[in-house]
Design an enzyme around this catalytic site. Structure first.
Site: not given
Ligand code: XMP
Length: 530
Positions: A77, A171, A173, A228
């Site tokens: 892009c 794109h 990705e 966590g």
């Protein structure tokens, strides 16, 4: 290694992800990075997209050295437009911003220097892709040829006639570009010749060796654990590297989930062998939170109190270590390092050429910790994305239910109790939250949800029990699906699961006579209520 130069597109980190998923190590740097200062020699370079237009006065531009390195380059892009801008092509505004699906007709003509054969190898004549751009190429750069076009973009994909330079308007990705990962694979593996070496097994070995080297044979490290995923994985990795010279501290701030401190101790210490001290500071936290309603105030109090408690505990650990060492005749024992579970997205955020983006809430972390102790930071997860941390955790024998755990905010239940925080309110919320999560797990929905929790609304709603009216509080349930928590959708539960949760909470939790389900997306709502 693939070097990805970031021009500020919201998708830049996804390029890094896709390369890593292909087991190719990739690093993101700001587009303004001077090539001579890059410490490794990249095998290829990818130029990302950008919200800018190349002709904007303040448009970011790449170090022209990039084009002299002799390695393959892929412009995506804006990256393509930037390449064209450097090589005498022309870029023009589209009449309409193009956003959405497009079909690229690939021009494979055979022949030695036709870039389509390399970049689109194994892909047929058409490719469904995702477009998001306002500008596009209007004139080909010097010595390039077309390798793909769409109905609206005659230069949707181009390649240099003799150098390994490629540009694509779409794109690859984003997951909407269904075969985008293959295109990226063709570039990084086929064209750049990267080996697919990047695996977690490999990472563990290297990282343990690195930690041992920087800590030396006697260095001590402390770190906070929360229960966590990130802090648990970081702690276990440190334990593997330096054993009991790593001390973990868990602060029970009184606003944790039901039995959390106990469970963390069982898991990290009993099960995984990590040297862990749990400090019950709930009285101190709750007394400082007494009467406070403002959420930012709650966050500040919890953040500051956490630092006080952690520092005091660290000093105790250090004193004990010094005493122990002096017994064997060596007065070392000093703690030199602080472990932080920083992940790659935080690193990316802080290296952006535009500077870190504004945060809407003051998310509390242990940033300002231990200024006086002058500790150096050790961040073993700073190269990893969340799912890589999970994979790492599994390899380190951390059980799946912990590795897949939903995130939990530092200020804990304090920001999920909408009024003042008291022990009684905490208890009500802990019970409701625990029933909610238990039922979600039983229904096998936990892994489909990105984050689920209960919120306590301190309003008095009317209810009926036997012949009498009741005036009790309300629990709001929240469950969202999200990629990155910047945006989120509320989760659609099967009705019978909600029914069971509601009936259990109103029956089993004293003080609650009503349960509601939050059907707001982010934006405009946020994930948390405060
Ligand atoms: P919001 O509410 O901003 O939440 O949409 C996005 C993600 O951030 C978490 N969150 C916090 N985490 N301290 C934290 O450590 C905080 O003060 C905090 N506030 C929100 C939230 O749980 C969600 O995952």
């Amino acid at each position: 290694t693939i070097l990805i130069l970031d021009f500020g597109s919201q998708y830049s980190h996804l390029i890094t992800r896709r390369c890593r998923e292909l087991n190719v190590y990739a690093e993101l740097m700001p587009c303004t990075q001077k090539i001579k200062d890059v410490k490794f020699k990249p095998k290829g370079i990818i130029l990302s997209g950008s919200p800018y237009s190349v002709y904007d006065k303040d448009a970011p531009h790449v170090d022209p050295e990039v084009f002299e390195l002799g390695v393959p380059i892929l412009g995506i892009c804006y990256g393509l437009q930037e390449m064209a801008w450097n090589m005498k092509g022309k870029v023009a505004k589209c009449e309409h911003r193009e956003y959405g699906f497009a079909e690229v007709q690939i021009s494979k003509i055979g022949g030695e220097n036709n870039g389509a054969d390399a970049l689109f190898e194994g892909i047929g004549d058409q490719l469904q892709v995702w477009m998001s751009h306002g500008d596009q190429l209007s004139e080909m750069p010097e010595a390039f040829h077309i390798i793909g076009r769409t109905a609206t973009a005659p230069y949707a994909a181009v390649a240099h006639n003799s150098k390994p330079f490629y540009g694509i308007q779409f794109h690859p990705e984003v997951t909407h570009s269904k075969r985008g990962k293959e295109v990226i694979g063709n570039f990084v593996i086929g064209i750049c010749g990267c080996k697919q070496h990047w695996t977690m097994e490999e990472f563990i070995g290297k990282e343990i060796a690195r930690i041992r080297e920087i800590c030396g044979p006697r260095g001590r490290v402390i770190g906070a654990v929360s229960g966590g995923v990130d802090s648990s994985v970081a702690a276990k990795l440190m334990h593997e590297a330096i054993g009991d010279r790593f001390h973990a501290i868990m602060v029970d701030n009184g606003v944790l989930r039901l039995d959390e401190a106990k469970q963390v101790h069982e898991m990290l210490n009993t099960h995984l062998g990590v040297n862990l001290t749990v400090v019950d500071a709930s009285d101190l936290f709750l007394s400082r939170l007494d009467g406070v309603e403002d959420p930012e105030q709650k966050r500040k109090i919890i953040g500051n109190t956490f630092i006080n408690v952690f520092e005091a505990e660290a000093e105790k650990i250090e004193a004990a270590a010094v005493a122990e060492d002096s017994k064997v005749g060596e007065a070392k024992g000093k703690i030199e390092w602080l472990l932080q579970g920083t992940l790659y997205p935080d690193v990316i955020e802080s290296i952006s050429f535009k500077g870190p983006s504004a945060t809407i809430k003051t998310h509390h972390n242990v940033g300002g910790l231990l200024k006086d102790m002058k500790l150096k930071l050790i961040e073993p997860l700073r190269e990893l994305f969340k799912d890589e941390v999970r994979a790492l955790g599994r390899l380190l024998s951390i059980p799946n239910h912990l590795v897949q755990r939903h995130p939990f905010p530092g200020p804990g239940l304090a920001i999920r109790i909408l009024g003042p925080v008291t022990r009684d309110q905490v208890k009500i919320l802990q019970q409701a939250d625990s029933i909610y999560i238990e039922e979600i797990r039983k229904a096998n929905l936990y892994d489909q949800i990105s984050q689920a929790f209960a919120v306590l609304l301190p309003v008095k709603a009317v209810g009926v029990m036997g012949d009498a009216r009741t005036y009790e509080q309300v629990i709001a349930l929240r469950a969202v699906q999200s990629e990155d928590f910047m945006t989120a959708d509320w989760f659609v539960f099967p009705a019978e699961v909600l029914r069971r949760i509601s009936s259990r909470i109103t029956n089993e939790v004293q003080g609650i006579n009503r349960v509601t389900y939050d059907i707001s997306s982010k934006p405009p709502a946020t994930v948390e209520w405060l």
